[in-house]
Write a protein that holds these residues in place. Structure first.
Motif, PDB file in Angstrom:
ATOM      1  N   ARG A  61       0.660  -1.107  -0.065  1.00 61.79           N
ATOM      2  CA  ARG A  61       0.064  -0.050   0.009  1.00 61.79           C
ATOM      3  C   ARG A  61       0.949   1.198  -0.071  1.00 61.79           C
ATOM      4  O   ARG A  61       1.692   1.189   0.828  1.00 61.79           O
ATOM      5  N   SER A  62       0.506   2.149  -0.693  1.00 64.58           N
ATOM      6  CA  SER A  62       1.129   3.449  -0.844  1.00 64.58           C
ATOM      7  C   SER A  62       0.857   4.678  -0.422  1.00 64.58           C
ATOM      8  O   SER A  62      -0.608   4.941  -0.638  1.00 64.58           O
ATOM      9  N   ARG A  63       1.527   5.419   0.354  1.00 61.63           N
ATOM     10  CA  ARG A  63       0.870   6.599   0.957  1.00 61.63           C
ATOM     11  C   ARG A  63       1.385   7.977   0.250  1.00 61.63           C
ATOM     12  O   ARG A  63       2.304   7.836  -0.155  1.00 61.63           O
ATOM     13  N   ARG A  64       0.088   8.782   0.051  1.00 60.37           N
ATOM     14  CA  ARG A  64       0.561  10.115  -0.698  1.00 60.37           C
ATOM     15  C   ARG A  64       0.037  11.243   0.074  1.00 60.37           C
ATOM     16  O   ARG A  64      -0.366  12.082  -0.570  1.00 60.37           O
ATOM     17  N   ASN A  65      -0.035  11.133   1.136  1.00 58.73           N
ATOM     18  CA  ASN A  65      -0.402  12.217   2.064  1.00 58.73           C
ATOM     19  C   ASN A  65       0.612  13.006   2.775  1.00 58.73           C
ATOM     20  O   ASN A  65       0.579  13.748   3.721  1.00 58.73           O
ATOM     21  N   VAL A  66       1.944  12.940   2.269  1.00 62.08           N
ATOM     22  CA  VAL A  66       3.064  13.673   2.710  1.00 62.08           C
ATOM     23  C   VAL A  66       3.591  14.475   1.429  1.00 62.08           C
ATOM     24  O   VAL A  66       3.924  13.773   0.591  1.00 62.08           O
ATOM     25  N   VAL A  67       3.866  15.770   1.733  1.00 61.70           N
ATOM     26  CA  VAL A  67       4.539  16.522   0.748  1.00 61.70           C
ATOM     27  C   VAL A  67       5.984  16.875   1.254  1.00 61.70           C
ATOM     28  O   VAL A  67       6.346  17.012   2.282  1.00 61.70           O
ATOM     29  N   VAL A  68       6.661  16.569  -0.059  1.00 62.08           N
ATOM     30  CA  VAL A  68       8.321  16.646   0.423  1.00 62.08           C
ATOM     31  C   VAL A  68       8.837  18.024   0.378  1.00 62.08           C
ATOM     32  O   VAL A  68       8.091  18.882  -0.092  1.00 62.08           O
ATOM     33  N   ASN A  69       9.978  18.303   1.212  1.00 59.38           N
ATOM     34  CA  ASN A  69      10.877  19.467   1.302  1.00 59.38           C
ATOM     35  C   ASN A  69      11.388  19.616  -0.151  1.00 59.38           C
ATOM     36  O   ASN A  69      12.672  19.475   0.010  1.00 59.38           O
ATOM     37  N   ALA A  70      10.872  19.977  -1.094  1.00 57.52           N
ATOM     38  CA  ALA A  70      11.659  19.880  -2.232  1.00 57.52           C
ATOM     39  C   ALA A  70      10.858  20.810  -3.288  1.00 57.52           C
ATOM     40  O   ALA A  70       9.854  20.913  -3.101  1.00 57.52           O
ATOM     41  N   SER A  71      11.887  21.245  -4.276  1.00 59.88           N
ATOM     42  CA  SER A  71      11.286  21.875  -5.496  1.00 59.88           C
ATOM     43  C   SER A  71      10.835  21.008  -6.271  1.00 59.88           C
ATOM     44  O   SER A  71      11.130  19.823  -6.655  1.00 59.88           O
ATOM     45  N   ASN A  72       9.503  21.321  -7.077  1.00 59.28           N
ATOM     46  CA  ASN A  72       8.839  20.433  -8.129  1.00 59.28           C
ATOM     47  C   ASN A  72       9.497  20.514  -9.212  1.00 59.28           C
ATOM     48  O   ASN A  72       9.962  21.703  -9.817  1.00 59.28           O
ATOM     49  N   ILE A 140      12.394  25.830 -10.832  1.00 58.37           N
ATOM     50  CA  ILE A 140      12.723  24.921  -9.806  1.00 58.37           C
ATOM     51  C   ILE A 140      12.991  25.669  -8.506  1.00 58.37           C
ATOM     52  O   ILE A 140      12.873  25.310  -7.586  1.00 58.37           O
ATOM     53  N   PHE A 141      13.518  26.924  -8.704  1.00 59.64           N
ATOM     54  CA  PHE A 141      13.889  27.972  -7.730  1.00 59.64           C
ATOM     55  C   PHE A 141      13.578  29.332  -7.699  1.00 59.64           C
ATOM     56  O   PHE A 141      13.817  29.709  -9.022  1.00 59.64           O
ATOM     57  N   THR A 142      13.158  29.961  -6.874  1.00 59.07           N
ATOM     58  CA  THR A 142      13.118  31.582  -7.052  1.00 59.07           C
ATOM     59  C   THR A 142      13.470  32.213  -5.623  1.00 59.07           C
ATOM     60  O   THR A 142      13.117  31.672  -4.813  1.00 59.07           O
ATOM     61  N   THR A 143      14.321  33.371  -5.801  1.00 58.80           N
ATOM     62  CA  THR A 143      14.696  33.849  -4.467  1.00 58.80           C
ATOM     63  C   THR A 143      13.579  34.713  -3.616  1.00 58.80           C
ATOM     64  O   THR A 143      13.809  34.912  -2.476  1.00 58.80           O
ATOM     65  N   ARG A 144      12.327  35.049  -4.430  1.00 52.61           N
ATOM     66  CA  ARG A 144      11.709  36.159  -3.818  1.00 52.61           C
ATOM     67  C   ARG A 144      10.081  35.510  -3.930  1.00 52.61           C
ATOM     68  O   ARG A 144       9.398  36.275  -4.283  1.00 52.61           O
ATOM     69  N   PRO A 145       9.866  34.121  -3.751  1.00 47.40           N
ATOM     70  CA  PRO A 145       8.497  33.858  -3.833  1.00 47.40           C
ATOM     71  C   PRO A 145       7.526  34.527  -3.030  1.00 47.40           C
ATOM     72  O   PRO A 145       6.117  34.438  -3.404  1.00 47.40           O
ATOM     73  N   GLN A 146       7.798  35.162  -1.653  1.00 44.68           N
ATOM     74  CA  GLN A 146       6.757  35.470  -0.907  1.00 44.68           C
ATOM     75  C   GLN A 146       6.554  37.177  -1.091  1.00 44.68           C
ATOM     76  O   GLN A 146       5.609  37.847  -0.522  1.00 44.68           O
ATOM     77  N   THR A 147       7.473  37.860  -1.957  1.00 44.63           N
ATOM     78  CA  THR A 147       7.453  39.136  -1.894  1.00 44.63           C
ATOM     79  C   THR A 147       7.113  39.627  -3.208  1.00 44.63           C
ATOM     80  O   THR A 147       7.137  40.674  -3.708  1.00 44.63           O
TER      81      THR A 147
END
Length: 423
Positions: A61-72, A140-147
């Motif tokens: 059985r496979s779980r898919r309710n955890v999201v990883v610390n990682a870039s998509n 993959i990455f951005t320096t200011r995603p919140q601003t």
């Protein structure tokens, strides 16, 4: 990515929420809106079939309710070769959540240092005049995603969404577009801009149209923003400061000071983290990673010291959270000096702790004996009588990711935690 200071209308956000709810209801996949879910011992489990015959039992059985610390990352499965300096950037990006949203100061420094090295090398001369810049790139990455713009703040920092940029400059209608793909079963938002090349590295753009495409609707939903009335707010520029000679890696800086890292192709670890964050193709990504690094005649894998957070397993938790915790199906593992500790946050400041020891029994196998369990609350602990003995096989391990087979032949993926992010 192109930067756009536009708000997302609440009506469209509501429509998106409805779409997400429909996906959860119709697929029963336990979809998580939050990019950083909290594992609760009271949560219920759901069952999924595994498809890979190599590592996983057909009835697992496979779980898919955890999201990883990682870039998509993109689902591209082809092999890709990066240069040494490019690999330094890839290595710095592994394990960063939300495309930089939750990066620690040390992680940001590592990425910026690797970016500066590549920018100093130069890459492809005059990248805007090269055909290598054409095509679809994944952010993959951005320096200011919140601003940055509200669009970026709303979507870019959420790992379960995939974010792309399309660049097509060699047409009668040159365009650059930002695409936020909610999922293959929901749809996407595409914001388009008319583009022109100013010089060898700068693209000028002006946003002029946008629309949502939902799989459950037979028509597009226009993004209700009057671009023509926005004037300079709809304009901007994007510099490409590094374009790899392979055409697979790009660094860009926008007119609002944001740095972007984009890729066309990804390496196996990135594909695994992407699969975990989106909840699709995890078992195949694990098989691919292991097969590329497997050498039965020479491989001897060590159980590395450090704090490792479990981000995926091939079996969901049972109804008993204490059994899940005792069997390593939840939380983190801390490995140090021949000891291993399972640590799980419960609730209200309480934690479950179980300490044991391990001895090496083969090239990549270990025998674990876990026999010191307790419920911890601040400086106090309440001992629990539990003992577990099982074998662990390290299928793949480096300084960032560990894939192992443990209790009841369950396959685990752990991500090494960045201690510099701890307070």
């Amino acid at each position: 990515m192109l930067e756009l200071a536009l708000s997302l209308p609440s009506s469209l956000l509501f429509l998106l929420y409805i779409a997400m709810a429909l996906k959860v209801y119709t697929t029963n996949l336990g979809f998580q809106w939050s990019p950083r879910p909290t594992l609760s011992p009271m949560s219920s489990s759901r069952t999924f079939r595994c498809k890979s015959p190599n590592l996983f039992d057909s009835n697992c059985r496979s779980r898919r309710n955890v999201v990883v610390n990682a870039s998509n990352l993109a689902d591209e499965q082809q092999q890709v070769s990066f240069t040494g300096p490019e690999n330094q950037l890839i290595e710095a990006l592994i394990g960063i959540q939300g495309r930089g949203r939750s990066a620690s100061p040390q992680q940001l420094n590592d990425v910026e240092r690797a970016v500066q090295v590549l920018e100093g090398l130069g890459g492809v001369p005059d990248p805007t005049n090269s055909s290598l810049i054409e095509g679809q790139w994944q952010l993959i990455f951005t320096t200011r995603p919140q601003t940055a713009s509200p669009i970026q703040r709303t979507f870019v920092g959420v790992d379960v969404f995939r974010v792309f940029q399309e660049v097509y400059l060699r047409t009668n209608d040159p365009r650059v577009s930002n695409i936020i793909r909610f999922s293959d079963s929901i749809g996407e938002l595409k914001v388009e801009a008319a583009a022109s090349v100013k010089d060898g590295k700068r693209i000028l753009f002006r946003f002029d149209q946008a629309a949502f495409t939902f799989k459950f609707l037979p028509f597009k939903v226009p993004y209700p923003v009057p671009f023509k009335l926005l004037g300079d707010e709809a304009k901007g520029w994007l510099d490409t400061t590094y374009l790899s000679h392979s055409g697979d890696l790009r660094i860009s800086r926008g007119n609002k000071g944001t740095t972007f890292v984009l890729q066309k192709k990804t390496e196996p670890r990135q594909r695994l983290l992407s699969a975990i964050s989106t909840g699709t193709g995890v078992t195949k990504a694990i098989d691919d990673l292991i097969s590329l690094h497997q050498n039965p005649t020479t491989n001897e894998t060590e159980l590395q010291d450090g704090e490792w957070r479990m981000i995926w397993s091939s079996q969901v938790e049972t109804d008993s959270w204490i059994e899940n915790a005792a069997n390593g199906l939840m939380g983190t593992q801390i490995v140090k000096n021949g000891q291993i500790k399972f640590l799980v946050d419960i609730l209200l400041g309480l934690r479950f702790s179980m300490i044991g020891r391990f001895v090496k029994s083969g090239k990549s196998t270990y025998e674990l004996t876990m026999d010191d369990a307790a419920i911890l609350g601040g400086p106090f602990g309440y001992p629990i009588e539990i003992e577990r003995k099982f074998n662990m096989e390290i299928l793949y391990c480096d300084d960032k990711i560990r894939v192992s087979r443990g209790y009841n032949n369950i396959v685990f993926v752990h991500l090494k935690m960045d201690r510099s992010n701890k307070k």
